[in-house]
Design a protein around this motif. Structure first.
Motif, mmCIF file in Angstrom:
data_model
loop_
_atom_site.group_PDB
_atom_site.id
_atom_site.type_symbol
_atom_site.label_atom_id
_atom_site.label_comp_id
_atom_site.label_asym_id
_atom_site.label_seq_id
_atom_site.Cartn_x
_atom_site.Cartn_y
_atom_site.Cartn_z
ATOM 1 N N VAL A 1 -8.302 0.770 -5.049
ATOM 2 C CA VAL A 1 -8.110 -0.176 -6.156
ATOM 3 C C VAL A 1 -7.438 -1.453 -5.654
ATOM 4 N N MET A 2 -6.451 -1.307 -4.776
ATOM 5 C CA MET A 2 -5.780 -2.490 -4.232
ATOM 6 C C MET A 2 -6.724 -3.347 -3.405
ATOM 7 N N LEU A 3 -7.539 -2.699 -2.585
ATOM 8 C CA LEU A 3 -8.473 -3.451 -1.746
ATOM 9 C C LEU A 3 -9.504 -4.201 -2.593
ATOM 10 N N ARG B 1 -5.560 -9.549 -2.163
ATOM 11 C CA ARG B 1 -4.239 -10.171 -2.102
ATOM 12 C C ARG B 1 -3.105 -9.155 -2.279
ATOM 13 N N ILE B 2 -2.816 -8.439 -1.191
ATOM 14 C CA ILE B 2 -1.745 -7.445 -1.196
ATOM 15 C C ILE B 2 -0.487 -8.075 -0.604
ATOM 16 N N VAL B 3 0.591 -8.072 -1.373
ATOM 17 C CA VAL B 3 1.879 -8.592 -0.921
ATOM 18 C C VAL B 3 2.600 -7.483 -0.165
ATOM 19 N N PRO C 1 -6.194 -10.648 -11.262
ATOM 20 C CA PRO C 1 -5.927 -9.624 -12.273
ATOM 21 C C PRO C 1 -4.804 -8.687 -11.840
ATOM 22 N N ALA C 2 -4.053 -8.188 -12.818
ATOM 23 C CA ALA C 2 -2.979 -7.237 -12.535
ATOM 24 C C ALA C 2 -3.567 -5.882 -12.129
ATOM 25 N N LEU C 3 -2.808 -5.132 -11.355
ATOM 26 C CA LEU C 3 -3.252 -3.798 -10.960
ATOM 27 C C LEU C 3 -3.229 -2.879 -12.177
ATOM 28 N N PRO C 4 -4.274 -2.085 -12.381
ATOM 29 C CA PRO C 4 -4.294 -1.166 -13.525
ATOM 30 C C PRO C 4 -3.326 -0.008 -13.308
ATOM 31 N N PHE D 1 2.959 5.685 1.424
ATOM 32 C CA PHE D 1 2.827 4.280 1.820
ATOM 33 C C PHE D 1 2.020 3.497 0.784
ATOM 34 N N LEU D 2 0.921 4.087 0.319
ATOM 35 C CA LEU D 2 0.067 3.417 -0.668
ATOM 36 C C LEU D 2 0.745 3.325 -2.039
ATOM 37 N N VAL D 3 1.510 4.347 -2.410
ATOM 38 C CA VAL D 3 2.271 4.286 -3.657
ATOM 39 C C VAL D 3 3.272 3.143 -3.601
ATOM 40 N N TYR D 4 3.964 3.021 -2.475
ATOM 41 C CA TYR D 4 4.938 1.940 -2.280
ATOM 42 C C TYR D 4 4.276 0.575 -2.447
ATOM 43 N N LEU D 5 3.152 0.372 -1.770
ATOM 44 C CA LEU D 5 2.431 -0.900 -1.870
ATOM 45 C C LEU D 5 1.942 -1.148 -3.300
ATOM 46 N N TYR D 6 1.421 -0.115 -3.930
ATOM 47 C CA TYR D 6 0.819 -0.278 -5.261
ATOM 48 C C TYR D 6 1.881 -0.650 -6.294
ATOM 49 N N VAL D 7 2.966 0.109 -6.317
ATOM 50 C CA VAL D 7 4.012 -0.137 -7.307
ATOM 51 C C VAL D 7 4.646 -1.505 -7.082
ATOM 52 N N TYR D 8 4.928 -1.821 -5.829
ATOM 53 C CA TYR D 8 5.541 -3.114 -5.519
ATOM 54 C C TYR D 8 4.645 -4.266 -5.968
#
Length: 426
Positions: A39-41, A45-47, A2-5, A89-96
């Motif tokens: 939410v990411m965890l 599957r975090i790129v 699923p896509a990140l909300p 750092f988390l914003v960077y990971l989330y948006v990417y």
């Protein structure tokens, strides 16, 4: 998968006026960043984007530097600074990851544009009601031992402008939703490229119209900050972008730079910003105070070069009224966390700038100036606050676009008569 909300980004970036009025914008920001991580965890599957390893090293060095703290009371502000680093750092990971997972580019841009609109709107409060201030619920709920701290008071007792009564010719300078004018100026310098990138990539919709109108309106509170660093940083970013566009013969980017420059010039005909800044420089001792503070900071760093001191400290050997390790991200990093942390921090932005130089679209090219602006203003602007998250929101968008195609709005299919003619193109 699923896509990140998008709701965590709206909660964080889209509700700035609400958090500001509560007095918890700065204090809640790291918690809102933590929501992104959870939410990411849960999704899995975090790129990992460019610079991930340097981020981990930087966070590790900041954590270890806590061993250099002298007073237990200093851990509150240390924890807040660490929280801002982790949030970025988390914003960077989330948006990417959201972009790579196929979330629509225009929709993902919206929370950042709401942040911009909030900054502009609150900036105008300072224009019409420069003395506006508010005792907030968070300020009232905090224990007196914490709320009485000068910095905590600045973060929780909200005000529209910053005013220095010690100046020989004082001005009310735009600040809200930030506690200090320099933070507003930094936010403006890094958000203008994001705004132009949004306008270049989104061609329709109510939000586009509102953002388009807000850009010239933002120049009034921006000019009233009287921030020299804001103009230097944004100017350096435009020069970098312009030179690259000239070398490539990119007419669209050159035209967009010219439009931004023309808009700024027109407003200087109404607001004598050069005269105001000159007058401010002549009637304050900020330049000499900063120079003395920087020298004292550098001397202190030579005595603790590896891990620094854990955070800024007040001393009685400077002419300035600010602690050592302030008045610039460069000084904050090396004084608080040591020279290795500073080198990693600078290398992170250099690596990001090099990677983003491969951007081919007009929005991507505008976003590619963000690390350049950060590097230029680093000696005299600190941005271990919300602005670090804003930076890496834009960088995350650009990095995802450089690493692969992004999901933009699909144009209406266009029928072309003729053999083997394509029906539509992206």
């Amino acid at each position: 998968m699923p896509a990140l909300p998008l709701w965590p980004l709206y909660l964080m970036f889209g509700m700035v006026p609400f958090w500001w009025v509560l007095g918890g914008l700065y204090l809640f920001w790291p918690i809102l960043g933590l929501v992104l991580g959870v939410v990411m965890l849960l999704r899995g599957r975090i790129v990992l984007p460019t610079g991930f390893g340097l981020w981990l090293v930087l966070i590790g060095l900041v954590v270890v530097s806590a061993t250099r703290m002298e007073k237990i009371t200093g851990f509150f502000m240390y924890g807040l600074r660490l929280g801002f680093v982790l949030a970025a750092f988390l914003v960077y990971l989330y948006v990417y990851n959201a972009v790579r997972a196929g979330v629509n580019w225009a929709k993902l841009f919206q929370p950042l544009m709401l942040f911009w609109l909030a900054m502009v709107a609150l900036g105008w409060i300072g224009v019409f009601a420069p003395r506006f201030a508010l005792t907030t619920p968070v300020e009232l709920l905090l224990p007196g031992s914490i709320s009485s701290d000068r910095i905590v008071q600045a973060l929780t007792h909200v005000h529209a402008t910053e005013f220095n009564p010690a100046s020989r010719n004082p001005y009310f300078r735009t600040a809200a939703p930030y506690p200090y004018t320099n933070n507003w100026g930094m936010g403006f310098a890094i958000l203008v490229p994001c705004v132009v990138a949004f306008l270049s990539s989104v061609r329709a919709g109510l939000l586009r119209k509102v953002v388009l109108v807000s850009l010239p309106l933002a120049l009034v509170p921006a000019f009233l900050t009287l921030n020299r660093g804001m103009f230097i940083g944004l100017g350096a970013g435009l020069v970098y972008l312009g030179l690259r566009a000239l070398l490539r013969g990119d007419i669209r980017v050159i035209a967009s730079i010219a439009a931004v420059g023309l808009l700024g010039w027109v407003f200087t005909l109404v607001i004598p910003v050069t005269d105001l800044i000159t007058n401010r420089v002549q009637n304050t001792d900020s330049t000499s105070d900063r120079a003395d503070l920087y020298w004292q900071t550098f001397e202190a760093v030579t005595r603790a070069p590896l891990l620094g001191y854990g955070g800024p400290r007040m001393v009685d050997t400077t002419h300035a009224a600010e602690p050592l390790g302030t008045q610039g991200q460069l000084w904050l990093m090396m004084y608080s966390h040591g020279i290795p942390a500073l080198l990693v921090f600078v290398l992170l932005f250099v690596l990001v700038a090099r990677r983003l130089s491969a951007a081919v679209s007009t929005p991507g090219k505008w976003l590619s100036v963000l690390p350049v602006i950060a590097l230029v203003v680093m000696p005299f602007y600190g941005f271990t606050d919300m602005n670090l998250s804003v930076l890496f929101f834009g960088i995350g968008l650009a990095m995802a676009a450089v690493d692969g195609p992004v999901h933009r709005e699909v144009p209406t299919p266009r029928l072309v008569l003729g053999p083997s003619a394509p029906v539509s193109t992206l």
